[in-house]
Design an enzyme around this catalytic site. Structure first.
Site, mmCIF file in Angstrom:
data_model
loop_
_atom_site.group_PDB
_atom_site.id
_atom_site.type_symbol
_atom_site.label_atom_id
_atom_site.label_comp_id
_atom_site.label_asym_id
_atom_site.label_seq_id
_atom_site.Cartn_x
_atom_site.Cartn_y
_atom_site.Cartn_z
ATOM 1 N N LYS A 24 0.855 -1.210 0.000
ATOM 2 C CA LYS A 24 0.000 0.000 0.000
ATOM 3 C C LYS A 24 0.879 1.244 0.000
ATOM 4 C CE LYS A 24 -1.798 1.528 4.038
ATOM 5 N NZ LYS A 24 -1.488 2.935 4.372
ATOM 6 N N ASN A 25 1.905 1.251 0.855
ATOM 7 C CA ASN A 25 2.690 2.470 1.056
ATOM 8 C C ASN A 25 3.737 2.711 -0.022
ATOM 9 O OD1 ASN A 25 1.096 2.912 3.233
ATOM 10 N ND2 ASN A 25 2.607 2.286 4.758
ATOM 11 N N ARG A 95 -4.981 10.034 4.820
ATOM 12 C CA ARG A 95 -3.963 11.007 5.185
ATOM 13 C C ARG A 95 -2.877 11.088 4.141
ATOM 14 N NH1 ARG A 95 0.598 12.075 6.192
ATOM 15 N NH2 ARG A 95 1.257 13.667 7.654
ATOM 16 N N CYS A 119 -5.688 9.239 9.315
ATOM 17 C CA CYS A 119 -5.255 8.486 10.478
ATOM 18 C C CYS A 119 -5.516 9.091 11.853
ATOM 19 C CB CYS A 119 -3.775 8.210 10.363
ATOM 20 S SG CYS A 119 -3.592 6.580 9.696
ATOM 21 N N ARG A 124 -1.064 14.709 12.747
ATOM 22 C CA ARG A 124 -0.211 14.293 11.624
ATOM 23 C C ARG A 124 0.302 15.572 10.953
ATOM 24 N NH1 ARG A 124 -1.223 8.970 10.221
ATOM 25 N NH2 ARG A 124 0.658 9.045 8.955
ATOM 26 N N PRO A 125 1.285 16.212 11.528
ATOM 27 C CA PRO A 125 1.773 17.485 10.984
ATOM 28 C C PRO A 125 2.419 17.308 9.603
ATOM 29 C CG PRO A 125 3.216 16.691 12.717
ATOM 30 C CD PRO A 125 2.050 15.769 12.679
ATOM 31 N N ILE A 126 2.413 18.366 8.847
ATOM 32 C CA ILE A 126 3.046 18.315 7.522
ATOM 33 C C ILE A 126 4.064 19.452 7.374
ATOM 34 C CG2 ILE A 126 1.133 17.157 6.330
ATOM 35 C CD1 ILE A 126 0.195 19.918 5.360
ATOM 36 N N ASP A 127 4.557 19.940 8.518
ATOM 37 C CA ASP A 127 5.510 21.063 8.483
ATOM 38 C C ASP A 127 6.756 20.749 7.659
ATOM 39 O OD1 ASP A 127 5.726 19.253 10.857
ATOM 40 O OD2 ASP A 127 7.636 20.307 11.094
ATOM 41 N N LEU A 128 7.237 19.509 7.736
ATOM 42 C CA LEU A 128 8.466 19.157 6.995
ATOM 43 C C LEU A 128 8.204 19.177 5.487
ATOM 44 C CD1 LEU A 128 9.705 16.165 9.204
ATOM 45 C CD2 LEU A 128 10.486 18.538 9.262
ATOM 46 N N ASP A 310 4.484 0.365 12.088
ATOM 47 C CA ASP A 310 3.241 -0.270 11.620
ATOM 48 C C ASP A 310 3.129 -1.711 12.100
ATOM 49 O OD1 ASP A 310 3.232 1.343 8.342
ATOM 50 O OD2 ASP A 310 2.830 2.072 10.364
ATOM 51 N N ARG A 402 -8.458 -0.747 4.419
ATOM 52 C CA ARG A 402 -7.568 0.261 3.836
ATOM 53 C C ARG A 402 -6.218 -0.362 3.499
ATOM 54 N NH1 ARG A 402 -6.257 4.485 7.701
ATOM 55 N NH2 ARG A 402 -4.876 5.048 5.984
HETATM 56 C C1 EPZ Z 1 4.181 6.708 6.372
HETATM 57 O O1 EPZ Z 1 3.404 7.717 6.986
HETATM 58 C C2 EPZ Z 1 3.272 5.512 6.255
HETATM 59 N N1 EPZ Z 1 2.118 5.852 5.422
HETATM 60 C C3 EPZ Z 1 2.789 5.091 7.646
HETATM 61 O O2 EPZ Z 1 2.002 3.911 7.499
HETATM 62 C C4 EPZ Z 1 4.014 4.767 8.507
HETATM 63 O O3 EPZ Z 1 3.595 4.459 9.799
HETATM 64 C C5 EPZ Z 1 4.952 5.975 8.533
HETATM 65 O O4 EPZ Z 1 5.310 6.353 7.181
HETATM 66 C C6 EPZ Z 1 6.243 5.697 9.292
HETATM 67 O O5 EPZ Z 1 6.910 4.625 8.696
HETATM 68 C C7 EPZ Z 1 2.269 5.864 4.076
HETATM 69 O O6 EPZ Z 1 3.348 5.619 3.555
HETATM 70 C C8 EPZ Z 1 1.053 6.196 3.264
HETATM 71 P P1 EPZ Z 1 6.228 10.085 8.562
HETATM 72 P P2 EPZ Z 1 3.965 9.251 7.045
HETATM 73 O O7 EPZ Z 1 6.086 11.347 7.785
HETATM 74 O O8 EPZ Z 1 4.677 9.574 5.778
HETATM 75 C C9 EPZ Z 1 6.141 13.226 12.103
HETATM 76 C C10 EPZ Z 1 0.096 2.559 7.724
HETATM 77 O O9 EPZ Z 1 -0.407 2.002 8.709
HETATM 78 N N2 EPZ Z 1 6.079 14.246 11.035
HETATM 79 O O10 EPZ Z 1 7.483 9.279 8.408
HETATM 80 O O11 EPZ Z 1 2.864 10.122 7.482
HETATM 81 C C11 EPZ Z 1 4.828 12.462 12.185
HETATM 82 O O12 EPZ Z 1 3.914 13.166 12.999
HETATM 83 C C12 EPZ Z 1 0.608 3.976 7.839
HETATM 84 O O13 EPZ Z 1 0.241 2.022 6.589
HETATM 85 C C13 EPZ Z 1 6.220 15.583 11.381
HETATM 86 O O14 EPZ Z 1 6.394 15.930 12.548
HETATM 87 O O15 EPZ Z 1 5.012 9.104 8.234
HETATM 88 C C14 EPZ Z 1 5.239 11.163 12.818
HETATM 89 O O16 EPZ Z 1 5.319 11.330 14.217
HETATM 90 C C15 EPZ Z 1 0.353 4.558 9.226
HETATM 91 N N3 EPZ Z 1 6.148 16.530 10.410
HETATM 92 C C16 EPZ Z 1 6.646 10.939 12.261
HETATM 93 O O17 EPZ Z 1 7.090 12.209 11.763
HETATM 94 C C17 EPZ Z 1 5.960 16.185 9.085
HETATM 95 O O18 EPZ Z 1 5.921 17.112 8.228
HETATM 96 C C18 EPZ Z 1 6.692 9.927 11.124
HETATM 97 O O19 EPZ Z 1 5.917 10.424 10.090
HETATM 98 C C19 EPZ Z 1 5.823 14.837 8.756
HETATM 99 C C20 EPZ Z 1 5.882 13.882 9.744
#
Ligand code: EPZ
Length: 421
Positions: A24-25, A95, A119, A124-128, A310, A402
């Protein structure tokens, strides 16, 4: 809310063979990447039949990409991308729709979308994502829950250091960078296998990317991109989930179409519990579980190649009936223990304190009426119900669908007494 439920009569060994569906991812960012391809079709094989993938196909169609599914193959033609706005309804469905931002911005020079929904794993911040895209020339207005993005002078290469190796941010930057002028460097990039899959896909479309899978990814933008034929990598979390089904029932499974190299941090945990696990051929994994399991050492979730967040909920379900105590430390998400309250209803002994969860194994769980709190939490409840005494019902199947292709058919084919009503 969907009214469907899974009914599971526990106590049967999971034995047989399951073919693991595409990841999926990996499929989601790959589908977003097709937006960038102006000439030629993208033929994407091993694309899993999941509601999140259906949602991504709806977003593609909405912005003008012609895409259709033929079995597990998706054909996508983005010659005529017209629209750059993704409606709130589609953003709320999942998300990960944020990954369309970089692709649409790269293709259309504009993108308007609401903050991603989806989710329940805490904020779920997107600041980065946003600060990286701004450093590439994007102008992003945030107001009333909407993101309005333009690139008045086009996108240009940038030297980006991520404060956290965010998977989604790494993917968004890669998607924007392939159309940007010049070289983009991503430092402290995510190293997940899905990043490598996205890079390999884009390279087969003519992009110039190096370093995927390491913490520094280089993208030389501006290359002419063309269609390609590609096959999505296997889903490593579905792989771990099915290994957990065998472990918790003292069963024996062969998983085909799987890649053991993607779950290097998880295999030792199964072996600590007393399972025999090994790969054979180039895409099969064998597991044989003992009648009773030993509790594994402390499980700390980390960015890849560490233990995947996960897999935390699915593994916790197994640990509830292992001999001894298992400590979990959830380092990635703030609120990823929502399955605990449901497991407690089955007689599990778990205490959580912030990022830490302490699981004291019990001899047997008992069946209960359960509701999936989120995708991997739902998988955790299915795993627990397979081992529980009696008949459990699990609501909230929409969460499970999902990320798992018809989980009841897969498990029924290896002896589970499971049905969906
Ligand atoms: C991906 O989510 C996966 N989803 C998630 O799988 C997975 O748990 C996660 O990576 C970690 O491996 C998809 O690929 C669609 P991150 P993503 O950005 O990209 C923080 C599942 O069950 N963060 O690596 O959202 C965030 O809050 C899902 O299949 C910021 O602070 O994960 C989290 O604490 C759930 N600012 C951490 O980083 C940002 O701008 C990891 O998030 C982005 C993220």
């Amino acid at each position: 809310m969907d009214k469907q439920k899974l009914i599971i009569n526990g106590g049967r060994k999971t034995e047989g063979e399951i073919s693991v569906h595409g990841a999926k991812n990996a499929a989601l960012p790959l589908l977003a990447a097709t937006v960038l391809i102006k000439d030629g079709e993208c033929i994407i094989h091993n694309c899993p039949r999941l509601t999140d993938v259906d949602a991504a196909l709806r977003i593609l169609s909405h912005i003008g990409v012609r895409c259709r599914r033929d079995g597990s193959t998706v054909i996508s033609n983005a010659a005529a991308v017209a629209n750059f706005e993704i409606p709130v309804s589609m953003m709320r469905e999942m998300r990960s729709s944020i990954v369309f931002l970089g692709a649409v911005l790269g293709r259309a020079g504009r993108c308007r979308m609401s903050y991603p929904g989806g989710c329940e794993l805490g904020p779920r911040p997107i600041d980065l994502h946003l600060s990286a895209l701004r450093s590439m020339g994007a102008v992003i207005e945030e107001s009333h829950g909407f993101l309005d993005c333009t690139a008045p002078k086009g996108l240009f290469g940038s030297n980006i250091s991520l404060s956290f190796p965010s998977v989604g941010a790494t993917e968004n930057i890669m998607l924007a960078a392939v159309t940007a002028e010049g070289v983009t460097e991503i430092h402290n990039a995510a190293k997940e296998p899905e990043i490598c899959d996205l890079s390999a896909f884009l390279v087969s479309c003519g992009a110039e990317i190096s370093g995927a899978g390491t913490d520094t990814v280089l993208i030389r933008g501006g290359k002419k991109l063309h269609g390609c034929e590609y096959s999505v990598m296997p889903d490593r979390i579905a792989t771990v989930t099915y290994l957990c089904c065998a472990a918790v029932t003292g069963g024996e499974l062969v998983l085909t179409g799987a890649d053991i190299s993607h779950i290097g941090a998880v295999i030792p945990v199964f072996r600590q519990m007393g399972c025999r696990v090994y790969s054979f051929g180039n895409d099969s994994i064998y597991i044989n579980a003992p009648q009773s399991l030993r509790a594994p050492h402390t499980v700390r979730t980390m960015p890849y190649p560490g233990f995947p967040t996960d897999a935390q909920a699915p593994l916790m379900a197994v640990c509830t009936v292992a001999d001894g105590t298992t400590v979990f430390v959830e380092n990635i998400f703030d609120n990823r223990y929502r399955h605990v309250s449901e497991l407690l209803r089955m007689g599990a002994q778990i205490k959580t304190e912030g990022r830490v969860a302490v699981v004291q194994g019990v001899r047997q769980l008992s069946a209960a009426e359960l509701v999936s709190p989120d995708l991997r939490g739902g998988a955790s409840l299915v795993i627990a119900a397979l081992a529980a005494e009696g008949t459990s019902t699990i609501g909230g199947t929409a969460h499970i669908d999902r990320g798992y292709e018809s989980i009841e058919n897969a498990l029924r084919s290896v002896g589970a007494d499971i049905k969906r009503i």
